[in-house]
Design a protein around this motif. Structure first.
Motif, PDB file in Angstrom:
ATOM      1  N   ASP A 182      46.599  32.964  50.424  1.00  0.00           N
ATOM      2  CA  ASP A 182      46.836  33.118  48.734  1.00  0.00           C
ATOM      3  C   ASP A 182      45.442  33.178  48.092  1.00  0.00           C
ATOM      4  O   ASP A 182      45.169  34.045  47.242  1.00  0.00           O
ATOM      5  CB  ASP A 182      47.329  31.784  48.356  1.00  0.00           C
ATOM      6  CG  ASP A 182      46.616  30.505  49.220  1.00  0.00           C
ATOM      7  OD1 ASP A 182      45.635  30.508  50.146  1.00  0.00           O
ATOM      8  OD2 ASP A 182      47.154  29.115  49.104  1.00  0.00           O
ATOM      9  N   CYS A 183      44.457  32.390  48.297  1.00  0.00           N
ATOM     10  CA  CYS A 183      43.320  32.397  47.550  1.00  0.00           C
ATOM     11  C   CYS A 183      42.192  33.547  48.087  1.00  0.00           C
ATOM     12  O   CYS A 183      42.087  33.620  49.314  1.00  0.00           O
ATOM     13  CB  CYS A 183      42.374  31.146  47.624  1.00  0.00           C
ATOM     14  SG  CYS A 183      43.533  30.015  46.817  1.00  0.00           S
ATOM     15  N   SER A 184      41.634  34.205  47.253  1.00  0.00           N
ATOM     16  CA  SER A 184      40.932  35.502  47.688  1.00  0.00           C
ATOM     17  C   SER A 184      39.963  34.987  48.983  1.00  0.00           C
ATOM     18  O   SER A 184      39.596  35.829  49.719  1.00  0.00           O
ATOM     19  CB  SER A 184      40.281  36.113  46.665  1.00  0.00           C
ATOM     20  OG  SER A 184      40.985  36.293  45.559  1.00  0.00           O
TER      21      SER A 184
ATOM     22  N   SER B 142      49.039  36.822  46.298  1.00  0.00           N
ATOM     23  CA  SER B 142      48.145  36.206  45.035  1.00  0.00           C
ATOM     24  C   SER B 142      46.693  36.581  45.136  1.00  0.00           C
ATOM     25  O   SER B 142      46.133  36.058  44.179  1.00  0.00           O
ATOM     26  CB  SER B 142      48.375  34.719  44.968  1.00  0.00           C
ATOM     27  OG  SER B 142      48.217  34.016  46.282  1.00  0.00           O
ATOM     28  N   ALA B 143      46.175  37.005  46.164  1.00  0.00           N
ATOM     29  CA  ALA B 143      44.652  37.082  46.120  1.00  0.00           C
ATOM     30  C   ALA B 143      44.330  38.359  45.187  1.00  0.00           C
ATOM     31  O   ALA B 143      44.636  39.324  45.521  1.00  0.00           O
ATOM     32  CB  ALA B 143      44.216  37.212  47.659  1.00  0.00           C
ATOM     33  N   THR B 144      43.622  37.981  44.060  1.00  0.00           N
ATOM     34  CA  THR B 144      43.474  38.984  43.041  1.00  0.00           C
ATOM     35  C   THR B 144      42.151  39.504  42.749  1.00  0.00           C
ATOM     36  O   THR B 144      41.750  40.165  42.196  1.00  0.00           O
ATOM     37  CB  THR B 144      44.158  38.353  41.768  1.00  0.00           C
ATOM     38  OG1 THR B 144      43.633  37.173  41.667  1.00  0.00           O
ATOM     39  CG2 THR B 144      45.440  38.303  41.806  1.00  0.00           C
TER      40      THR B 144
ATOM     41  N   ASP C 277      36.354  33.273  42.587  1.00  0.00           N
ATOM     42  CA  ASP C 277      36.402  34.628  42.431  1.00  0.00           C
ATOM     43  C   ASP C 277      37.368  35.234  41.634  1.00  0.00           C
ATOM     44  O   ASP C 277      37.107  36.374  40.864  1.00  0.00           O
ATOM     45  CB  ASP C 277      36.404  35.169  44.089  1.00  0.00           C
ATOM     46  CG  ASP C 277      37.665  34.570  44.739  1.00  0.00           C
ATOM     47  OD1 ASP C 277      38.086  33.743  44.203  1.00  0.00           O
ATOM     48  OD2 ASP C 277      37.865  35.283  45.857  1.00  0.00           O
ATOM     49  N   TYR C 278      38.510  34.588  41.652  1.00  0.00           N
ATOM     50  CA  TYR C 278      39.452  35.066  40.708  1.00  0.00           C
ATOM     51  C   TYR C 278      39.157  34.871  39.359  1.00  0.00           C
ATOM     52  O   TYR C 278      39.037  35.891  38.304  1.00  0.00           O
ATOM     53  CB  TYR C 278      40.782  34.259  41.052  1.00  0.00           C
ATOM     54  CG  TYR C 278      41.758  34.165  39.833  1.00  0.00           C
ATOM     55  CD1 TYR C 278      42.615  35.469  39.539  1.00  0.00           C
ATOM     56  CD2 TYR C 278      41.807  32.839  39.341  1.00  0.00           C
ATOM     57  CE1 TYR C 278      43.432  35.376  38.371  1.00  0.00           C
ATOM     58  CE2 TYR C 278      43.091  33.073  38.155  1.00  0.00           C
ATOM     59  CZ  TYR C 278      43.644  33.908  37.644  1.00  0.00           C
ATOM     60  OH  TYR C 278      44.561  33.824  36.476  1.00  0.00           O
TER      61      TYR C 278
ATOM     62  N   TYR D 122      44.147  28.009  36.071  1.00  0.00           N
ATOM     63  CA  TYR D 122      45.850  27.698  36.626  1.00  0.00           C
ATOM     64  C   TYR D 122      46.305  26.729  35.702  1.00  0.00           C
ATOM     65  O   TYR D 122      45.655  25.777  35.255  1.00  0.00           O
ATOM     66  CB  TYR D 122      45.473  27.190  38.035  1.00  0.00           C
ATOM     67  CG  TYR D 122      44.849  27.964  39.007  1.00  0.00           C
ATOM     68  CD1 TYR D 122      45.175  29.381  39.126  1.00  0.00           C
ATOM     69  CD2 TYR D 122      43.556  27.756  39.695  1.00  0.00           C
ATOM     70  CE1 TYR D 122      44.583  30.333  40.025  1.00  0.00           C
ATOM     71  CE2 TYR D 122      42.953  28.500  40.445  1.00  0.00           C
ATOM     72  CZ  TYR D 122      43.363  29.946  40.657  1.00  0.00           C
ATOM     73  OH  TYR D 122      42.798  30.874  41.565  1.00  0.00           O
TER      74      TYR D 122
ATOM     75  N   PHE E 211      53.207  33.222  41.020  1.00  0.00           N
ATOM     76  CA  PHE E 211      53.142  34.063  42.236  1.00  0.00           C
ATOM     77  C   PHE E 211      54.423  33.939  43.252  1.00  0.00           C
ATOM     78  O   PHE E 211      54.356  34.135  44.257  1.00  0.00           O
ATOM     79  CB  PHE E 211      51.682  33.442  43.161  1.00  0.00           C
ATOM     80  CG  PHE E 211      50.581  34.034  42.234  1.00  0.00           C
ATOM     81  CD1 PHE E 211      50.119  35.402  42.130  1.00  0.00           C
ATOM     82  CD2 PHE E 211      49.865  32.908  42.015  1.00  0.00           C
ATOM     83  CE1 PHE E 211      48.999  35.550  41.430  1.00  0.00           C
ATOM     84  CE2 PHE E 211      48.612  33.315  41.108  1.00  0.00           C
ATOM     85  CZ  PHE E 211      48.404  34.671  40.886  1.00  0.00           C
TER      86      PHE E 211
END
Ligand SMILES: Nc1ncnc2c1ncn2[C@@H]1O[C@H](COP(=O)(O)OP(=O)(O)OP(=O)(O)O)[C@@H](O)[C@H]1O
Ligand SMILES: Nc1ncnc2c1ncn2[C@@H]1O[C@H](COP(=O)(O)OP(=O)(O)OP(=O)(O)O)[C@@H](O)[C@H]1O
Ligand SMILES: CC(C)C[C@H](N)C(=O)O
Ligand SMILES: [Mg+2]
Ligand SMILES: [Mg+2]
Lengths: 374, 262, 274, 336, 444
Positions: A80-82, A104-106, A153-154, A206, A279
């Protein structure tokens, strides 16, 4: 025969409230394919969940390693998280040749990560979203905003790309201040933002985390009453709690035009899954793509997924919406081609990531109202 | 040896040491007496660098040592014991003594890695000395006991034993006698005199046991309310009305009487 | 949150405060003690044999007794087991043989708190005051189990130790060694016990205070309170003792009246410093 | 030049939020400090204890709301507090029975208890999430504001608004009252003194006839009440989310320690120090100065000492500085 | 003498040590047999790193009683070292503002030095206070004036991919000692400032400083890309893909009956294991030698009673500083090793729970004051941390086994199965401490 698929999401940790819905959506897609009876003869997709924790790369790596070597998963729906996604990708997925499809890693950085053709994502890189939001603001004639982003990072990537586009278009960012998620108090951030001023406050966070905290605090102190929001902020609960005070706010969220989303909403409603959470669409699509790619390759192997994923996602072929996975499998079985649209209007570009269409929405009467798609 | 010039130590508004001045002659065994709360221990602590003085100066052999940290004073040959025993509770009695000598090669990290042989030799020497001390204090059977498990008096003995591990110039004893058996205390008194005579140690002794003071101390200094009240031989002090009133009390006369009778 | 450092609370002068460890004492578990009954007394620790934890026995068939309104004094070399015997009587040391009786009742199995409620008061040798509490609060805690008005007793304690009155609002941890000892004794007196057990009450107190303390102990005994104490100032203590015990290596070496022991040249030489 | 507006802006964005946040921290820190003072360990499970208690309150609130009960302008949750406290007390007492008591009997070093409390934290963590889930829950009702920014502007005609939330007001009042009571309890009552005695010297407490188990029991009861109240007030003001409560632990500990561990008054002072340092140091003075200075002098930049990025860093710097000046906190040894 | 202490461990203690280490070995090997060798090696490798971290904390706490809760900060500094040493430099960024940034940093160092000298040299008074204050304030603004534009220039060089100065492009193994040095340097500064504090106060100060370090890592993008993370750090071992394409390797794998992918990833992991084991063994031996010598005795004395140790001539402050630096250096070293293993630096992943408290759990559960205990704790607790997830899931499916397929309770429980992970961790920790309240291998 069972085909195990890893579902690696942060079930504990800072986005623990999003991940159950994401996992359920992904599992919904797998179930749909299984139930259609059309998935590779005698094979069933079996989701295997593991905890990425969202932040602890070591734990995520260990979990992924376990899934691959122990459960023998063929593909990963996640992470999920980058940050953890990058770790799992380079430490586990690439060495073991297992493809990953992240919902969802954007982070833009993932576009250039060395992946041996194994990394895909159904969420667009934030490089694009920033431009979209800048456009929206310019179209509305708003030329001065304050920005706050979740400090990862997102958030940082999105804020950077937004600021770059916006300033290029002649807008002014009075202050771009990060906020940490899950903290107790955001008075300091709001104080600084209010002082800097701006017509609206751009929130790239978020919806059930610091982003919400910031909005709440800004509303309470009367610092801002209109907000422009990034994808992470889209969520019904936000409006349920604060919608009535946010009249006139707006934002963008990766979305597919029309049918796909509606189909997905109907589907999730029926299954009792919260499909409106962030997501979830991308998760559903990620899982669906994995299944269809196997089908197209004719075997339940990592290689089949990696080789065929782009094909099933993009034209040419018949357009497939959520709920039509069975039909897609049928077409593929017959050697036909599909162009998966899915819940998020999937279109994979370049290094295997979603091109992304965004829905521009207004908050009106405490509800989301679509303005247009971009 | 030690000179204290107009020393003050205040705790908030309270003047625990209030302008005390005194001189400890080299080679003497000076007794320091005074009522409870007179400021004796506080004076010790200031001299020994544990507490910073509010004002005033302390010199040792002419050198200003005011405010030097205790470990520096140790290396200058100033040792002290604590009124309430400060044993290293999780270590054995033997280790309690063996840690004392300064400048052990084995105390530098590097040596512990490269010169094990040297450490071994050094340790053997120190251990031998420690055993001697323990024997003298009659607690050699407890060498391998954890210090926490000693009896109250044994802890005081250990406290004293530490000062015997190195060659000191001046030793401050804060009530070594309290809680120590009187017979043993006599032996200790002998040892103090011997160290004084043979090795030239200077002693400063706080004690409430007048017999002990009388046995070894000359001169005696009496403190009260943070100041030096009287100074002189024990007999002079005993005769001083102010000392009797503040410290000895008339009970001493009765006691002397009982003793004469016995 | 270190061991000793962690526990350092409220004590200002670290040279006279022992960096305390967590409590060392524990209530004894005497459920299986084999009882001994050699003679009767108001309070008697009878034929006690036992030690700390799983270590070797410290006490060997040791008997300590005190009659109502009398003073019993225990003397002996360091490490003889005097404090240990006191703890055994107070139920803080497991004995595997022997019994403790108070007023004829067998209390061998009672917890220390229960013994306090039975009228026993104890001043341990070390760590015998509440350092972070004021002098006055220390005294109040002495009277914790009393439900009556104890202001009279407090006034008496202040009379006995005037310095405490002066310092009553000061945390006891800031007092000098001798002053602390006075607080500890004062605390025990506040209990108005039927038996008062003192472990070296005069250690570190000045002669004038010591004399008063002994006087006061005699007075207290006259009111019918039994006193059991350990002393190194043995000559003065034995001089006022009705009963004296010399312990050596956990055994009763000599027993007799205070005068008898004082008169015994062997005892004088070996234990009283000539 | 507009002094009033400047003052209002400063109050609205700095003073009011910091005071409210400070009292929230203080209430949490009180619990931590009490456990430290009496049971002698830093309780890492405190954040999750707060979450658990609050969860009890939320469930009870929902039930009450279902029944149609309300407190008018005040949040219904206040009515549900006793229920939450009871649930929380049951939990901590059970924990003490099953877990802590064993270690107490063993006389383990406090650091072991710290680690044990971490284990307890993990367990509470799971429990809360099992029951109510990891997500955000809102349970506040009643009127949100004592006065809102809009109303204030309308009322005074000033350019700047001042908002005071009901929950902020309640928190502040509660914090002050609780500290006063606690101070009185510990220093004036027999039970309170016996608790301090126990914390000072267990052995001696035993010898004075104090029953240690009772002391422990009372301590946990107070802690449960404090934790629940603190958690609920915090939840009313912001929102309830188990993870945030865990994260609160850090500033709470910081407050307790700056104030001086073991001192209730210190907990309050510490809470305010942490809160004010977070809010003021990174505050951009542009707005306030804009009101104060003549137009020609109005600042262009933000006039910000440090970027908000360093908000937490700054509060910790302040903390370290305070400790360097007063190495055992502000109120060491005054109480408990 | 030291020999005596050494063997004084006694037969039962030694047996217990051996037994528990065998147990850990069994756990890891068991993981290999039951789950997979890859998983086992992943656990082993992080276990080795954890053991070093836990040794570092044990030195500070177990030997000297220093309560360092800033573990996370030192570990992160080690991670930073990995980036600064291992990553290739970014020439465009250097051109854009490198020298200016270096200049600004040098300036700030100069300012601090000046302020400190002024403070030390001048007599206390208003003038001194004013001068020091003035130097610091003016220095700060000049520094910001110099740094800010340079920073901006560097950060705008292709922010998505670089936007930072990069590293020195040296072999990554060099980063390990450098990580240690970096941490040691930080520890020196912190120690100078904060070691006067006692126990919990030192704890919160170190905790705060760790947070500051993380804040810097997160926000100074020019240094290590901040929250945008640095990924793809070079490695000291070959890449799996390369191995898989090496015919010789494939052949050897086939001869062992393994498929190339598995064989390659196992080989790579074994490579790390070898490196890490060497480091751990060296450190462990050094620590044992030090502990069982007069130095260790002195440390224990200091820990037992600082006042008395000071009076016995031991320079408590100096020794505290020494061991604080030493322990922190180990943490930095381990941090650099861990970042190398991860192949990336992600500042947001430095969470106190994971990097401070978990290490403390290792030390305490293992047995503080005992080096072998610390190492044991490192392995055991790490194994648990990884395995509690499947264990938790297993427990949950046991619990729900008897329930009806569609029961609401079952659904609810299965939904929250992820939370079994921490719950299980808690329960296991409590159980372990219950049976060994002073740690599994207590200090003698
Ligand atoms: N930290 C402190 N804060 C306040 N007062 C203190 C402190 N330390 C000592 N005092 C006071 O200073 C006075 C002198 O104490 P000191 O310990 O020096 O006495 P002393 O002469 O050694 O007495 P004793 O014979 O009883 O040991 C006492 O009245 C004591 O209460
Ligand atoms: N907690 C303990 N654990 C183990 N052994 C102990 C413990 N406390 C005391 N001992 C041992 O028991 C013996 C008797 O100790 P005790 O304290 O009873 O002596 P004492 O007669 O009171 O001596 P003193 O006059 O020195 O106070 C000593 O040899 C001591 O080493
Ligand atoms: C699910 C989201 C928290 C993930 C976020 N978009 C990221 O890249 O980190
Ligand atoms: Mg004294
Ligand atoms: Mg004794």
């Amino acid at each position: 025969e069972d085909v195990p698929i890893g579902v690696i999401l942060g079930f504990t940790g800072p986005i623990e409230s999003l991940t159950p819905h994401m996992a359920q959506s992904a599992e919904l897609a797998m179930e749909e394919m299984n139930e259609s009876g059309n998935f590779l003869d005698g094979h069933t997709l079996v989701p295997v969940r593991a905890d990425s924790t969202c932040i602890d790369s070591a734990a995520a790596t260990a979990a992924a390693e376990r899934l691959i070597t122990d459960d023998g998963i063929v593909a990963i729906m996640g992470a999920d998280c980058s940050g953890v996604t990058g770790a799992v990708l380079s430490n586990v997925a690439v060495p073991n040749g297992v493809p990953m499809v992240s919902p969802s890693a954007t982070s833009p950085a993932l576009s250039t990560a060395e992946d041996n053709g194994l990394f895909f994502r159904t969420a667009p890189s934030d490089a694009r979203q920033g431009g979209v939001i800048a456009d929206i603001l310019m179209d509305r004639g708003i030329e001065e905003v304050a920005v706050t982003y979740t400090n990862n990072d997102y958030g940082k990537g999105l804020a950077d790309s937004f600021q770059a586009s916006y300033e290029e278009m002649g807008g002014e960012v009075t202050l771009s201040a990060p906020h940490e998620d899950g903290k107790a108090d955001y008075s300091a951030e709001v104080g600084a933002l209010a002082s800097a001023g701006g017509e609206v406050l751009a929130v790239f966070g978020y919806s059930d985390q610091g982003g919400k905290g910031i909005i709440r605090s800004a509303l309470d102190t009367g610092a801002f009453d209109r907000f422009v929001m990034g994808d992470g902020m889209y969520g019904d609960e936000l409006l349920a709690d604060l919608g009535q005070f946010m009249e006139g706010s707006f934002g963008a969220v990766p979305w597919s035009q029309g049918e796909g989303t509606e189909a997905f909403t109907a589907l999730t409603e029926e299954a009792g899954v919260n499909g409106e959470s962030s997501f979830t669409r991308e998760s559903y699509d990620a899982a669906a793509l994995i299944g269809m790619a196997m089908m197209a390759g004719g075997e339940a192997t990592p290689e089949a997924v990696a080789a065929n994923l782009m094909d099933v996602a993009n034209a040419p072929g018949e357009e497939i919406l959520p709920g039509e996975l069975g039909r897609a499998l049928e077409i593929l079985a017959e050697g036909g081609e599909v162009d998966y649209v899915g819940a998020s209007n999937v279109e994979l570009i370049g290094p295997g990531e979603a091109a992304g269409t965004y829905r521009e929405y207004d908050v009106t009467d405490g509800d989301y109202e679509t303005v247009q798609f971009r | 040896m030690i000179e204290v010039h107009d020393l003050h130590k205040h705790f908030g508004g309270f003047h625990a040491v209030d302008g005390a001045s005194l001189r400890i002659a080299p080679g003497s065994i000076t007794g320091l007496i005074g009522p409870n709360g007179a400021g004796k221990s506080t004076l010790f602590n200031v001299i020994a660098g544990v507490l910073p003085p509010t004002s005033g100066r302390v010199t040792m052999a002419g050198e200003d040592i005011t405010g030097l940290p205790p470990h520096a004073l140790f290396h200058k040959g100033l040792l002290r014991t604590f009124q309430i025993a400060h044993e290293f509770h999780s270590m054995t009695v033997l280790e309690n003594l063996m840690m004392v000598p300064g400048g052990q090669a084995g105390e530098s990290l590097w040596t512990t890695w490269v010169a094990r042989g040297r450490i071994r030799r050094e340790e053997a020497e120190i251990a031998a000395r420690a055993h001697e001390v323990l024997e003298f204090l009659t607690i050699d059977h407890l060498a391998d006991e954890k210090a926490a498990n000693l009896s109250g008096g044994q802890k005081k003995l250990l406290e004293l034993g530490r000062t015997m591990m190195v060659d000191a110039k001046i030793v401050f004893l804060d009530e070594v006698g309290a809680g120590v058996n009187r017979t043993l205390l006599n032996t200790i008194a002998d040892a103090i005199q011997r160290l004084n005579a043979e090795r030239g140690y200077t002693f400063v002794v706080i004690e409430h046991d007048m017999d002990f003071i009388g046995r070894i101390c000359d001169p005696v200094i009496c403190m009260a309310e943070g100041k030096v009240l009287a100074e002189g031989t024990l007999d002079e002090i005993k005769a001083d009305e102010r000392v009797i009133e503040a410290y000895l009390g008339t009970g001493l006369k009765n006691k002397a009487k009982t003793e004469a009778e016995a | 949150m270190s061991g000793p450092a962690y526990d350092d609370r409220g004590n200002k002068d670290r040279t006279i405060t022992k960096a305390g460890q967590v409590g060392q004492l524990r209530a004894a578990d005497n459920r299986d003690a084999r009882p001994v009954h050699s003679r009767d007394a108001f309070l008697i620790g009878d034929g006690m044999t036992g030690g700390y934890g799983r270590g070797a026995d410290i006490l060997h068939d040791c008997t300590i007794a005190v009659e109502k309104g009398q003073i019993a004094v225990i003397v002996g070399p360091n490490g003889a087991g005097k404090s240990t015997a006191m703890k055994a009587v107070f139920g803080m040391l497991s004995i595997h043989t022997g019994s403790v009786r108070l007023g004829g009742e067998d209390i061998t199995r009672l917890a220390p708190q229960a013994r306090v409620r039975k009228g026993m008061g104890f001043v341990p040798q070390n760590a015998n005051i509440f350092t972070s509490m004021t002098v006055e609060e220390n005294l109040e805690m002495g009277a914790f189990i009393r439900t009556d008005d104890y202001s009279d007793t407090m006034a008496q304690v202040y009379d006995l130790f005037p310095i405490l009155k002066e310092k009553r609002r000061q945390p006891a941890g800031e007092l000098s060694g001798g002053q602390r000892q006075q607080v500890a004794v004062g605390r025990a007196l506040m209990t108005e016990p039927t038996v008062l057990m003192l472990d070296e009450p005069t250690a570190g107190v000045s002669p004038i205070v010591m004399d008063e303390l002994f006087d006061r102990i005699i007075e207290v005994a006259r009111t019918g309170i039994s006193i059991l104490m350990v002393e190194q100032n043995a000559r003065q203590a034995l001089a006022i003792a009705d009963q004296g015990y010399v312990l050596v290596q956990g055994r009763n070496a000599y027993t007799g009246t205070g005068e008898e022991l004082l008169a015994d040249p062997e005892v004088r030489r070996s234990f009283l410093g000539g | 030049m507009d002094f009033l507006n400047a003052l209002v802006a400063l109050s609205n964005f700095v003073i009011v939020p910091a005071v409210a946040y400070g009292s929230q921290l203080a209430l949490g820190a009180l619990g931590v400090t009490l456990i430290y003072g009496i049971l002698r360990f830093s309780n890492f499970a405190h954040g999750d204890t707060m979450a658990f208690g609050t969860m009890g309150v939320i469930l009870a609130t929902w039930w009450l709301q279902g029944l149609g009960v309300s407190l008018g302008p005040l949040p219904t949750a206040l009515l549900a507090l006793p229920a939450g406290i009871a649930i929380c007390a049951a939990l901590v007492l059970a924990t003490d029975r099953v877990v802590y008591r064993f270690y107490r009997a063993q006389r383990v070093k406090p650091v072991i208890l710290v680690i044990v409390s971490m284990g307890v934290m993990f367990v509470y963590n799971g429990l809360t999430r099992f029951v109510i889930g990891p997500g955000d829950q809102s349970f506040g009702d009643g009127s949100r504001f004592v006065i809102s920014a809009l109303d204030f502007r309308a009322m005074t005609g000033l350019q700047e608004g001042l908002a005071i939330r009901t929950s902020q007001a309640i928190t502040l009042v509660t914090a002050i009252v609780v500290v006063a009571i606690l101070f009185w309890f510990l220093n004036r009552t027999r039970t309170g003194k016996s608790m301090r005695a126990y914390s000072d010297n267990e052995d001696l407490a035993l010898l004075s006839g104090i029953n240690p188990e009772r002391v422990v029991l009372v301590t946990w009861l107070i802690v449960a009440a404090l934790a629940t109240v603190a958690g609920t007030l915090y939840g009313l003001d912001k929102s309830f989310k188990p993870f945030t409560y865990f994260q609160l632990l850090l500033p709470i500990f910081a407050s307790a320690i700056v104030g001086g561990l073991g001192s209730p008054v210190g907990a309050i002072a510490g809470g305010f120090i942490i809160a004010f340092s977070e809010v003021t140091i990174t505050y951009a003075w542009k707005k306030v100065l804009g009101h104060l200075l003549p137009e020609s002098l109005e600042p262009d930049g933000l006039v910000q000492l440090l970027a908000v990025d360093y908000k937490f860093a700054v509060s910790f710097v302040i903390l370290v500085v305070v400790l360097l000046i007063r190495p055992t906190g502000l109120f060491r040894g005054k109480a408990v | 003498m030291s020999e005596r202490i050494h063997s004084g461990a006694g037969g039962t203690d030694r047996a217990r040590t051996v037994l528990l280490f065998v147990l850990v070995a069994v756990l890891i090997l068991g993981t290999g047999f039951v789950q997979s060798w890859n998983t086992a090696l992943v656990i082993l490798n992080m276990g080795l790193v954890s053991a070093i971290m836990s040794l570092g904390v044990n030195m500070q706490w177990g030997f000297a009683g220093l309560f360092n809760v800033g573990v996370m900060g030192f570990v992160a500094l080690g991670g930073l070292a990995a980036v600064l040493v291992g990553m290739p430099p970014v020439p465009e960024a250097w051109a854009a503002g490198g020298p200016r940034i270096i200049g600004a940093l040098l300036l700030s160092a100069g300012v601090i030095a000046l302020a400190v000298t002024l403070y030390k040299r001048m007599t206390p008074g208003r003038l001194r206070a004013f001068l020091v204050f003035a130097v610091v304030v003016v220095g700060f603004f000049v520094y910001r004036g110099l740094l800010d534009p340079a920073k901006e220039a560097v950060e705008s060089v292709d922010p998505a991919a670089t936007g930072y100065l990069g590293g020195l492009g040296l072999p990554i193994v060099l980063a390990w000692p450098v990580g240690g040095l970096l941490a040691a340097g930080a520890a020196w500064v912190i120690g100078k400032v904060a070691l006067g504090l006692r126990s919990d106060y030192l704890a919160i100060a170190t905790l705060g400083i760790a947070e500051i370090v993380i804040a810097i890592l997160k926000n100074e993008d020019w240094l290590s890309r901040g929250v945008k993370n640095v990924i793809g750090l070079p490695r000291p071992v070959p890449y799996e893909v390369d191995l898989q394409q090496d015919p010789a390797f494939v052949e050897r794998a086939a001869s062992l009956g393994m498929d190339p992918a598995t064989a390659s990833s196992i080989t790579v992991k074994l490579g790390y294991s070898a490196f890490f084991t060497v480091v751990l063994v060296i450190i462990l031996i050094a620590a044992q030698l030090a502990l069982n010598s007069p130095w260790g005795r002195m440390m224990r004395a200091i820990r037992d009673n600082e006042t008395a140790a000071e009076a016995m001539g031991k320079d408590v402050t100096g020794r505290h500083l020494q061991i604080f630096i030493l322990g922190s250096a180990l943490l930095g070293l381990a941090g650099a090793m861990m970042t190398t293993l991860d192949g990336q630096l992600t500042p947001a992943s430095y969470q106190p729970l994971r990097f401070t408290f978990l290490i403390w759990v290792m030390v305490i559960v293992g047995g503080s004051g005992n080096n072998f205990g610390a190492v044991l704790g490192g392995f055991l607790v790490w194994w648990l941390w990884v395995q509690v997830e499947p264990i938790g899931q297993g427990v949950m499916s046991l619990v729900t086994a008897g329930m009806a397929e569609d029961s609401a309770v079952r659904d609810h429980l299965m939904d929250s199965v992820a939370h079994m992970r921490l719950l299980t961790m808690g329960v296991v920790m409590l159980l372990m401490l219950r049976f060994a309240p002073r740690g599994l291998l207590p200090e003698r």
